[in-house]
Design a protein around this motif. Structure first.
Motif, PDB file in Angstrom:
ATOM      1  N   ILE A  24      61.400  22.504  81.626  1.00  0.00           N
ATOM      2  CA  ILE A  24      60.561  23.675  80.973  1.00  0.00           C
ATOM      3  C   ILE A  24      59.365  23.092  80.041  1.00  0.00           C
ATOM      4  N   MET A  25      59.663  21.958  79.382  1.00  0.00           N
ATOM      5  CA  MET A  25      58.526  21.311  78.794  1.00  0.00           C
ATOM      6  C   MET A  25      57.571  20.734  79.738  1.00  0.00           C
ATOM      7  N   ARG A  26      57.881  19.890  80.517  1.00  0.00           N
ATOM      8  CA  ARG A  26      56.832  19.395  81.570  1.00  0.00           C
ATOM      9  C   ARG A  26      56.057  20.406  82.163  1.00  0.00           C
ATOM     10  N   VAL A  37      54.632  21.657  72.826  1.00  0.00           N
ATOM     11  CA  VAL A  37      53.843  20.526  72.478  1.00  0.00           C
ATOM     12  C   VAL A  37      54.350  19.374  73.382  1.00  0.00           C
ATOM     13  N   GLY A  38      55.675  18.767  73.157  1.00  0.00           N
ATOM     14  CA  GLY A  38      56.242  17.810  73.827  1.00  0.00           C
ATOM     15  C   GLY A  38      55.814  16.488  73.428  1.00  0.00           C
ATOM     16  N   GLU A  39      55.525  16.353  72.378  1.00  0.00           N
ATOM     17  CA  GLU A  39      55.020  14.952  71.990  1.00  0.00           C
ATOM     18  C   GLU A  39      55.721  13.446  72.607  1.00  0.00           C
ATOM     19  N   CYS A  40      57.113  13.656  72.765  1.00  0.00           N
ATOM     20  CA  CYS A  40      57.551  12.554  72.905  1.00  0.00           C
ATOM     21  C   CYS A  40      57.952  12.258  74.600  1.00  0.00           C
ATOM     22  N   GLY A  41      57.314  13.483  75.257  1.00  0.00           N
ATOM     23  CA  GLY A  41      57.282  13.060  76.615  1.00  0.00           C
ATOM     24  C   GLY A  41      58.799  13.478  77.353  1.00  0.00           C
ATOM     25  N   GLY A  42      59.537  14.141  76.685  1.00  0.00           N
ATOM     26  CA  GLY A  42      61.012  14.439  76.937  1.00  0.00           C
ATOM     27  C   GLY A  42      62.176  13.443  76.733  1.00  0.00           C
ATOM     28  N   GLN A  43      61.982  12.752  75.508  1.00  0.00           N
ATOM     29  CA  GLN A  43      63.097  11.876  75.338  1.00  0.00           C
ATOM     30  C   GLN A  43      63.978  12.349  74.177  1.00  0.00           C
ATOM     31  N   ALA A  44      63.971  13.467  74.013  1.00  0.00           N
ATOM     32  CA  ALA A  44      64.727  14.298  72.936  1.00  0.00           C
ATOM     33  C   ALA A  44      64.492  13.474  71.684  1.00  0.00           C
ATOM     34  N   MET A  45      63.312  13.192  71.336  1.00  0.00           N
ATOM     35  CA  MET A  45      62.799  12.614  70.080  1.00  0.00           C
ATOM     36  C   MET A  45      61.905  13.182  69.293  1.00  0.00           C
ATOM     37  N   CYS A  46      61.519  14.375  69.567  1.00  0.00           N
ATOM     38  CA  CYS A  46      60.234  15.029  68.626  1.00  0.00           C
ATOM     39  C   CYS A  46      60.565  16.265  68.291  1.00  0.00           C
ATOM     40  N   ALA A  47      61.342  16.946  69.082  1.00  0.00           N
ATOM     41  CA  ALA A  47      61.643  18.510  68.753  1.00  0.00           C
ATOM     42  C   ALA A  47      60.328  19.496  68.706  1.00  0.00           C
ATOM     43  N   THR A  48      59.442  19.001  69.424  1.00  0.00           N
ATOM     44  CA  THR A  48      58.188  20.028  69.710  1.00  0.00           C
ATOM     45  C   THR A  48      58.086  20.672  71.011  1.00  0.00           C
ATOM     46  N   CYS A  49      59.681  20.831  71.347  1.00  0.00           N
ATOM     47  CA  CYS A  49      59.688  21.540  72.913  1.00  0.00           C
ATOM     48  C   CYS A  49      60.739  22.630  72.446  1.00  0.00           C
ATOM     49  N   HIS A  50      60.934  23.113  71.395  1.00  0.00           N
ATOM     50  CA  HIS A  50      61.773  24.137  71.075  1.00  0.00           C
ATOM     51  C   HIS A  50      61.431  25.458  71.819  1.00  0.00           C
ATOM     52  N   ARG A  85      67.270  25.936  72.235  1.00  0.00           N
ATOM     53  CA  ARG A  85      67.537  24.327  73.267  1.00  0.00           C
ATOM     54  C   ARG A  85      66.177  23.765  73.379  1.00  0.00           C
ATOM     55  N   LEU A  86      66.298  22.364  73.628  1.00  0.00           N
ATOM     56  CA  LEU A  86      65.093  21.590  73.860  1.00  0.00           C
ATOM     57  C   LEU A  86      64.391  22.051  75.313  1.00  0.00           C
ATOM     58  N   GLY A  87      63.161  22.268  75.534  1.00  0.00           N
ATOM     59  CA  GLY A  87      62.744  22.699  76.743  1.00  0.00           C
ATOM     60  C   GLY A  87      62.617  21.405  77.556  1.00  0.00           C
ATOM     61  N   CYS A  88      62.585  20.082  77.095  1.00  0.00           N
ATOM     62  CA  CYS A  88      62.620  18.830  77.984  1.00  0.00           C
ATOM     63  C   CYS A  88      64.172  18.572  78.428  1.00  0.00           C
ATOM     64  N   GLN A  89      64.925  19.210  77.973  1.00  0.00           N
ATOM     65  CA  GLN A  89      66.349  19.047  78.461  1.00  0.00           C
ATOM     66  C   GLN A  89      66.979  20.023  79.417  1.00  0.00           C
TER      67      GLN A  89
HETATM   68  S1  FES Z   1      59.515  16.711  74.245  1.00  0.00           S
HETATM   69 FE1  FES Z   1      60.164  15.824  72.650  1.00  0.00          FE
HETATM   70  S2  FES Z   1      62.132  16.616  72.235  1.00  0.00           S
HETATM   71 FE2  FES Z   1      61.434  17.548  73.967  1.00  0.00          FE
END
Ligand code: FES
Ligand code: HEM
Lengths: 108, 399
Positions: A24-26, A37-50, A85-89
């Motif tokens: 969803i994030m990508r 936003v997805g700052e961390c590119g999907g590593q579940a590290m930034c919480a900007t893909c809520h 949820r996190l969109g990147c997961q």
């Molecule tokens: S993109 Fe960083 S936590 Fe999902």
């Protein structure tokens, strides 16, 4: 193809058709959907893909992993016990074929 | 040639840019470049410098075209081939070896108490030095170094070792002039770090703790990778928290109205932190290399182009940030690029926020009444690849 509907906090909706494996994030970041936003590119590290998953799509989602659990406590807009949820997961074809999410008013 | 490439314009050259000017104050130079084009060839830097927010953002999110695995990288020579110069999937293996050590839960459970003890210790040192002392030398630098030493698990080194290793290897990564003395100092630190790792790993295997090196003992990761990643983390995890701390104090002391608001409401310190890293990105530029001919925001780039991703410029792009050159903790919230983005997004971002915004800044302003700049000795900010305060003499009312 899978389908994602993004419901913005102002009522607008973006609908995307995405390939299997796309999160969803990508999908949002590569198609310029505002509100993720997805700052961390999907590593579940930034919480900007809520995202808040609409209740009718919650069944069938994978369990929340440890890293995701930790990040969901770091979101800017308050976590919803059921729907956050996190969109990147969440990936098309794995977590959903069709999903609708509400976007928080802010990610940072 | 694709239609896109035909429409693209050639890269302009910025032959007027000099390194001493960049070092003194890069921001007017960045602005002039960004106004003209998102990318320039800069002979003095021997790189294409990317200065628009949009172009930097595109690069961060496309490792297929914009590789971190640079050829002839000075960083690889100075520190070994770390995760920072790898693309996925190789990068991901190294990154996963850091486990949960730098994440919020570990910070809450282990690191915050350690950061607090370190802040107490070096604040006492600053107070002992007395009003007029340099906040960077007496507090910010040793605080950042001691925090990093314990996070990494170097129980056989001192914070002074950490500072020396960090600075000498960073000088190596920037040794474009090929100065043999710079290489000698850098290589000595390289060997000292390897020796320290060899010595401490068996100890941590018997006495595990929450540190990065302790975690490494149970990870399927080759020693070569551990060594390179540790050196990169020494180089990338010390100066940056030190520099954002210095810049944040300087900016607040230079903007009394904002300082008053913060003192009245300490929940504003996270906003102070975010605005400080946006305003003066501690890592102003980092490298990437194109894997094929491409077009970046309308500008043509050849395969193998060595790029400098100038996030220090992107963070002041007026298309994204209104009145970008002013320090304003109340500005509209927009994501800045100071921690990079995409797969190399800073692994230490939460550590930096916790140690600087959570502990150091509130404690400094709480315990140093009437903290102010020293009118007799002005603070000095310098640098462009890395930028921060080189000295910050401060006064306060001591009892
Ligand atoms: S993109 Fe960083 S936590 Fe999902
Ligand atoms: C304000 C403080 C900091 C800033 C501004 C900062 C900035 C950055 C930036 C811009 C990158 C990406 C560089 C690139 O893509 O080439 C990065 C990566 C990294 N940072 Fe930080 N950093 C800070 C603090 C820290 C701290 C405290 C640590 C360690 C405890 C740390 C560890 C790392 C690591 C390991 C990477 C590599 C990540 C990867 O390649 O996947 N950083 N940092």
């Amino acid at each position: 193809m899978a389908k994602i509907s993004f419901h913005h906090s102002d009522g607008n909706v973006d609908v995307l058709d995405v390939d299997p494996g796309t999160s969803i994030m990508r999908a949002a970041v590569t198609n310029g959907v505002a509100g993720i936003v997805g700052e961390c590119g999907g590593q579940a590290m930034c919480a900007t893909c809520h995202v808040y998953v609409r209740p009718e799509y919650l069944d069938g989602l994978p369990e929340i992993g440890d890293d995701e659990e930790e990040m969901l406590d770091c979101t800017t807009e308050e976590r919803d016990g059921e729907r956050s949820r996190l969109g990147c997961q969440l990936k098309a074809g794995e977590a959903f074929d069709n999903i609708e999410v509400d976007l928080p008013a802010s990610q940072i | 040639m694709t239609a896109e490439a035909l429409e693209a314009r050639p890269v302009p050259t910025a032959d007027w840019v000099t390194i001493p000017d960049l070092h003194r104050n890069p921001f007017p130079i960045f602005r002039k470049m960004r106004d003209e084009a998102p990318v320039h060839w800069v002979p003095a830097v021997n790189r294409y410098m990317v200065t628009s927010y949009e172009a930097c953002h595109i690069i961060e999110n496309d490792q297929e075209i914009f590789s971190a695995n640079e050829t002839n990288s000075l960083m690889k020579r100075a520190m070994g081939h770390s995760m920072l110069r790898k693309d996925d999937p190789e990068h991901d293996v190294d990154r996963k070896s850091y486990g949960s050590v730098l994440r919020p839960k570990a910070i809450k459970e282990h690191w915050n108490a350690i950061f607090q003890a370190n802040s107490d210790k070096y604040l006492a040192r600053l107070k002992a030095a007395g009003p007029g002392a340099d906040l960077i030398r007496e507090y910010a630098a040793p605080y950042a170094a001691e925090n990093l030493r314990l996070i990494m698990g170097f129980h056989n080194a001192t914070q002074e070792d950490m500072q020396r290793w960090s600075q000498t290897m960073i000088n190596g990564t920037g040794n474009y002039a090929d100065d043999p003395e710079v290489w000698a100092a850098s290589e000595q630190s390289y060997n000292e770090v390897d020796d320290a790792i060899d010595e401490i790993l068996p100890y941590l295997r018997k006495n595990p703790d929450s540190s990065l090196l302790s975690g490494m003992t149970s990870m399927p990761i080759p020693l070569e990778a551990i060594r390179a990643n540790m050196k990169m983390t020494i180089g990338g995890g010390l100066n940056e928290p030190r520099d954002v701390l210095g810049v944040a104090v300087w900016a607040l002391l230079s903007n009394p109205e904002q300082l008053d608001r913060v003192l009245a409401d300490t929940s504003l310190f996270p906003a102070v932190f975010e605005e400080s890293v946006r305003w003066v990105a501690p890592i102003g530029m980092y490298p990437r290399e194109t894997t094929r001919d491409t077009v970046l925001e309308g500008v043509q780039l050849p395969k193998g182009a060595r790029l400098g991703v100038v996030v220090g410029a992107a963070n002041r792009d007026p298309k994204i940030f209104e009145d970008p050159d002013s320090f304003n903790i109340f500005r509209a919230k927009k994501p800045h690029l100071a921690f990079g983005g995409g797969n190399h997004y800073c692994a230490g971002a939460w550590v930096a926020k916790a140690s600087v915004a959570g502990i150091a800044l509130p404690q400094l302003f709480a315990e140093l009444p009437n903290l102010r700049l020293d009118p007799a000795r002005p603070a000095v900010d310098a640098g462009w690849v890395f930028r921060g305060m080189t000295s910050l003499p401060v006064l306060w009312d001591s009892k």
